[in-house]
Design a protein around this motif. Structure first.
Motif, PDB file in Angstrom:
ATOM      1  N   SER A 108       0.830  -1.207   0.000  1.00  0.00           N
ATOM      2  CA  SER A 108       0.000   0.000   0.000  1.00  0.00           C
ATOM      3  C   SER A 108       0.858   1.248   0.000  1.00  0.00           C
ATOM      4  O   SER A 108       0.574   2.216  -0.718  1.00  0.00           O
ATOM      5  CB  SER A 108      -0.927  -0.005   1.226  1.00  0.00           C
ATOM      6  N   TRP A 109       1.937   1.226   0.805  1.00  0.00           N
ATOM      7  CA  TRP A 109       2.817   2.389   0.869  1.00  0.00           C
ATOM      8  C   TRP A 109       3.491   2.646  -0.471  1.00  0.00           C
ATOM      9  O   TRP A 109       3.574   3.796  -0.927  1.00  0.00           O
ATOM     10  CB  TRP A 109       3.862   2.195   1.967  1.00  0.00           C
ATOM     11  N   VAL A 110       3.973   1.587  -1.110  1.00  0.00           N
ATOM     12  CA  VAL A 110       4.646   1.744  -2.399  1.00  0.00           C
ATOM     13  C   VAL A 110       3.680   2.282  -3.454  1.00  0.00           C
ATOM     14  O   VAL A 110       4.027   3.162  -4.246  1.00  0.00           O
ATOM     15  CB  VAL A 110       5.266   0.408  -2.854  1.00  0.00           C
TER      16      VAL A 110
ATOM     17  N   GLN B 171       4.644   4.436  -6.785  1.00  0.00           N
ATOM     18  CA  GLN B 171       4.039   4.156  -8.090  1.00  0.00           C
ATOM     19  C   GLN B 171       3.343   5.385  -8.681  1.00  0.00           C
ATOM     20  O   GLN B 171       3.450   5.650  -9.880  1.00  0.00           O
ATOM     21  CB  GLN B 171       3.045   2.997  -7.968  1.00  0.00           C
ATOM     22  N   LYS B 172       2.648   6.145  -7.848  1.00  0.00           N
ATOM     23  CA  LYS B 172       1.910   7.321  -8.333  1.00  0.00           C
ATOM     24  C   LYS B 172       2.829   8.394  -8.907  1.00  0.00           C
ATOM     25  O   LYS B 172       2.381   9.229  -9.698  1.00  0.00           O
ATOM     26  CB  LYS B 172       1.086   7.931  -7.187  1.00  0.00           C
ATOM     27  N   PHE B 173       4.102   8.371  -8.510  1.00  0.00           N
ATOM     28  CA  PHE B 173       5.002   9.449  -8.884  1.00  0.00           C
ATOM     29  C   PHE B 173       6.080   9.015  -9.881  1.00  0.00           C
ATOM     30  O   PHE B 173       7.009   9.778 -10.158  1.00  0.00           O
ATOM     31  CB  PHE B 173       5.653  10.037  -7.634  1.00  0.00           C
ATOM     32  N   MET B 174       5.967   7.802 -10.387  1.00  0.00           N
ATOM     33  CA  MET B 174       6.939   7.350 -11.374  1.00  0.00           C
ATOM     34  C   MET B 174       6.715   8.087 -12.683  1.00  0.00           C
ATOM     35  O   MET B 174       5.574   8.403 -13.039  1.00  0.00           O
ATOM     36  CB  MET B 174       6.826   5.839 -11.560  1.00  0.00           C
ATOM     37  N   PRO B 175       7.795   8.407 -13.435  1.00  0.00           N
ATOM     38  CA  PRO B 175       9.186   7.978 -13.229  1.00  0.00           C
ATOM     39  C   PRO B 175      10.025   8.960 -12.418  1.00  0.00           C
ATOM     40  O   PRO B 175      11.229   9.056 -12.610  1.00  0.00           O
ATOM     41  CB  PRO B 175       9.707   7.895 -14.663  1.00  0.00           C
TER      42      PRO B 175
ATOM     43  N   HIS C 133      10.998  -3.913  -1.171  1.00  0.00           N
ATOM     44  CA  HIS C 133      11.595  -4.384  -2.428  1.00  0.00           C
ATOM     45  C   HIS C 133      10.686  -5.386  -3.126  1.00  0.00           C
ATOM     46  O   HIS C 133      10.531  -5.352  -4.358  1.00  0.00           O
ATOM     47  CB  HIS C 133      12.959  -5.018  -2.160  1.00  0.00           C
ATOM     48  N   SER C 134      10.068  -6.261  -2.352  1.00  0.00           N
ATOM     49  CA  SER C 134       9.138  -7.233  -2.931  1.00  0.00           C
ATOM     50  C   SER C 134       7.950  -6.531  -3.587  1.00  0.00           C
ATOM     51  O   SER C 134       7.516  -6.906  -4.683  1.00  0.00           O
ATOM     52  CB  SER C 134       8.646  -8.193  -1.848  1.00  0.00           C
ATOM     53  N   ALA C 135       7.429  -5.513  -2.933  1.00  0.00           N
ATOM     54  CA  ALA C 135       6.305  -4.761  -3.504  1.00  0.00           C
ATOM     55  C   ALA C 135       6.716  -4.080  -4.806  1.00  0.00           C
ATOM     56  O   ALA C 135       5.972  -4.091  -5.798  1.00  0.00           O
ATOM     57  CB  ALA C 135       5.807  -3.732  -2.489  1.00  0.00           C
ATOM     58  N   LEU C 136       7.899  -3.491  -4.820  1.00  0.00           N
ATOM     59  CA  LEU C 136       8.402  -2.860  -6.042  1.00  0.00           C
ATOM     60  C   LEU C 136       8.540  -3.877  -7.164  1.00  0.00           C
ATOM     61  O   LEU C 136       8.197  -3.600  -8.322  1.00  0.00           O
ATOM     62  CB  LEU C 136       9.753  -2.195  -5.768  1.00  0.00           C
TER      63      LEU C 136
ATOM     64  N   LEU D 190       8.675  -2.321 -10.699  1.00  0.00           N
ATOM     65  CA  LEU D 190       9.421  -1.084 -10.491  1.00  0.00           C
ATOM     66  C   LEU D 190      10.825  -1.302  -9.930  1.00  0.00           C
ATOM     67  O   LEU D 190      11.582  -0.345  -9.775  1.00  0.00           O
ATOM     68  CB  LEU D 190       8.656  -0.170  -9.524  1.00  0.00           C
ATOM     69  N   SER D 191      11.192  -2.534  -9.633  1.00  0.00           N
ATOM     70  CA  SER D 191      12.442  -2.770  -8.913  1.00  0.00           C
ATOM     71  C   SER D 191      13.681  -2.457  -9.743  1.00  0.00           C
ATOM     72  O   SER D 191      14.745  -2.174  -9.187  1.00  0.00           O
ATOM     73  CB  SER D 191      12.507  -4.217  -8.411  1.00  0.00           C
ATOM     74  N   ASP D 192      13.575  -2.495 -11.064  1.00  0.00           N
ATOM     75  CA  ASP D 192      14.733  -2.151 -11.890  1.00  0.00           C
ATOM     76  C   ASP D 192      14.990  -0.645 -11.898  1.00  0.00           C
ATOM     77  O   ASP D 192      16.122  -0.198 -12.090  1.00  0.00           O
ATOM     78  CB  ASP D 192      14.523  -2.630 -13.333  1.00  0.00           C
ATOM     79  N   ALA D 193      13.940   0.139 -11.693  1.00  0.00           N
ATOM     80  CA  ALA D 193      14.067   1.598 -11.742  1.00  0.00           C
ATOM     81  C   ALA D 193      14.248   2.224 -10.372  1.00  0.00           C
ATOM     82  O   ALA D 193      14.784   3.324 -10.250  1.00  0.00           O
ATOM     83  CB  ALA D 193      12.832   2.208 -12.414  1.00  0.00           C
ATOM     84  N   VAL D 194      13.811   1.532  -9.312  1.00  0.00           N
ATOM     85  CA  VAL D 194      13.806   2.110  -7.970  1.00  0.00           C
ATOM     86  C   VAL D 194      14.649   1.249  -7.033  1.00  0.00           C
ATOM     87  O   VAL D 194      14.324   0.090  -6.775  1.00  0.00           O
ATOM     88  CB  VAL D 194      12.367   2.226  -7.421  1.00  0.00           C
ATOM     89  N   GLN D 195      15.734   1.812  -6.519  1.00  0.00           N
ATOM     90  CA  GLN D 195      16.581   1.111  -5.564  1.00  0.00           C
ATOM     91  C   GLN D 195      15.999   1.216  -4.157  1.00  0.00           C
ATOM     92  O   GLN D 195      15.290   2.163  -3.836  1.00  0.00           O
ATOM     93  CB  GLN D 195      17.989   1.695  -5.574  1.00  0.00           C
ATOM     94  N   VAL D 196      16.332   0.247  -3.330  1.00  0.00           N
ATOM     95  CA  VAL D 196      15.944   0.259  -1.918  1.00  0.00           C
ATOM     96  C   VAL D 196      17.211   0.252  -1.075  1.00  0.00           C
ATOM     97  O   VAL D 196      18.111  -0.559  -1.287  1.00  0.00           O
ATOM     98  CB  VAL D 196      15.075  -0.964  -1.564  1.00  0.00           C
TER      99      VAL D 196
END
Length: 290
Positions: A10-12, A17-21, A52-55, A60-66
């Protein structure tokens, strides 16, 4: 976030997600390990994994690092830089966290403040060394490397600790650095002149697009702390005066940016116009692993 994957999802969705990219990373907490709330130590890795799992599930995990930002309090024996290691009391939390970040392709995020080190020992540290000014610097006898500024030494201390822990190839990114422009009576170094000097010279240092003495091929990357003075923040006066701008958007001191009108203050995005500088707005911050 650590105990409930649904909360992480939910947080992600709401904050990433709403603010990508427009987002390149998620910071799980800030200076958790080495901090005063020991209960958070054990929750940090689980929160990182769930985020990370949610991304990953959202593609989105390729574009967003944790990652998570560490203070220098996670280190011991950091002088000279080559002697630095992680503190023994956090090793049981740090090594699994580093292993996960290594597998996820994430960097080691360091909040590095020459200002704080200088304030802790002004009698022994040359302020010019902290401000990127001309100085004789320091010599590391183990590596035979010379350092002409403190920030490079702090970054290389982190690299030494990572190597000691078995993570030789993990990149270090400076997620906070800056200098206070105002302080209490015992914070004499917190002046507009010193803050201007530090951040202006930081710009010049980043513009060189070079690495540190220990890692010359790893171009230094840094976030400036902070965009705005935090006028409601508790603690010493310096804590409220790290900003390039005042809370109303007017300029605090001149490092080459124009002041903002109040109406535009909330939407500021600053870039130092060099590839090694990361824009302020691109990391989503999850302040608590819970």
């Amino acid at each position: 976030m650590s105990s409930n994957a649904s909360n992480a999802m939910s947080w992600v969705k709401d904050n990433v997600q709403k603010f990508m990219p427009g987002i390149c990373g998620v910071a799980i907490g800030n200076e958790v390990l080495g901090g005063s709330d020991v209960e958070l130590y054990g929750a940090l890795l689980g929160a990182a994994k769930n985020i990370h799992s949610a991304l990953s599930q959202l593609g989105l995990s390729d574009a967003v690092q944790v990652s998570t930002a560490h203070s220098q309090n996670v280190f011991s024996n950091s002088y000279p830089p080559s002697s630095c290691v992680f503190r023994e009391n956090i090793a049981q939390y740090m090594k699994p966290l580093l292993q996960f970040f290594w597998e996820a392709g994430s960097p080691f995020c360091l909040n590095a403040y020459p200002f704080l080190d200088y304030m802790n020992d002004p009698a022994s540290i040359d302020i010019n060394y902290a401000l990127f000014q001309k100085t004789k610097g320091i010599f590391d006898p183990k590596t035979e490397l010379h350092y002409d500024n403190m920030l490079d030494a702090q970054i290389d201390a982190a690299y030494a600790a990572l190597e000691d822990a078995g993570f030789n190839k993990m990149e270090v990114i400076v997620t906070e650095t800056g200098w206070a422009s105002k302080g209490d009576g015992n914070e004499a170094a917190a002046t507009p002149e010193n803050a201007r000097t530090y951040n202006f010279n930081l710009r010049k240092r980043l513009a060189k697009k070079k690495g540190t003495p220990r890692r010359p091929k790893n171009v230094v990357k840094a976030y400036v702390f902070a965009t705005f003075n935090e006028n409601l923040k508790p603690g010493p006066t310096s804590e409220r005066n790290f900003g390039l701008f005042k809370p109303d958007g007017s300029i605090a001191y001149d490092v080459g940016y124009k002041g903002l009108k109040t109406s535009s203050a909330d939407s500021i995005v600053l870039s130092l116009k060099v590839n090694t500088y990361l824009p302020f707005s691109r990391f989503a911050s999850l302040h608590s692993p819970y």
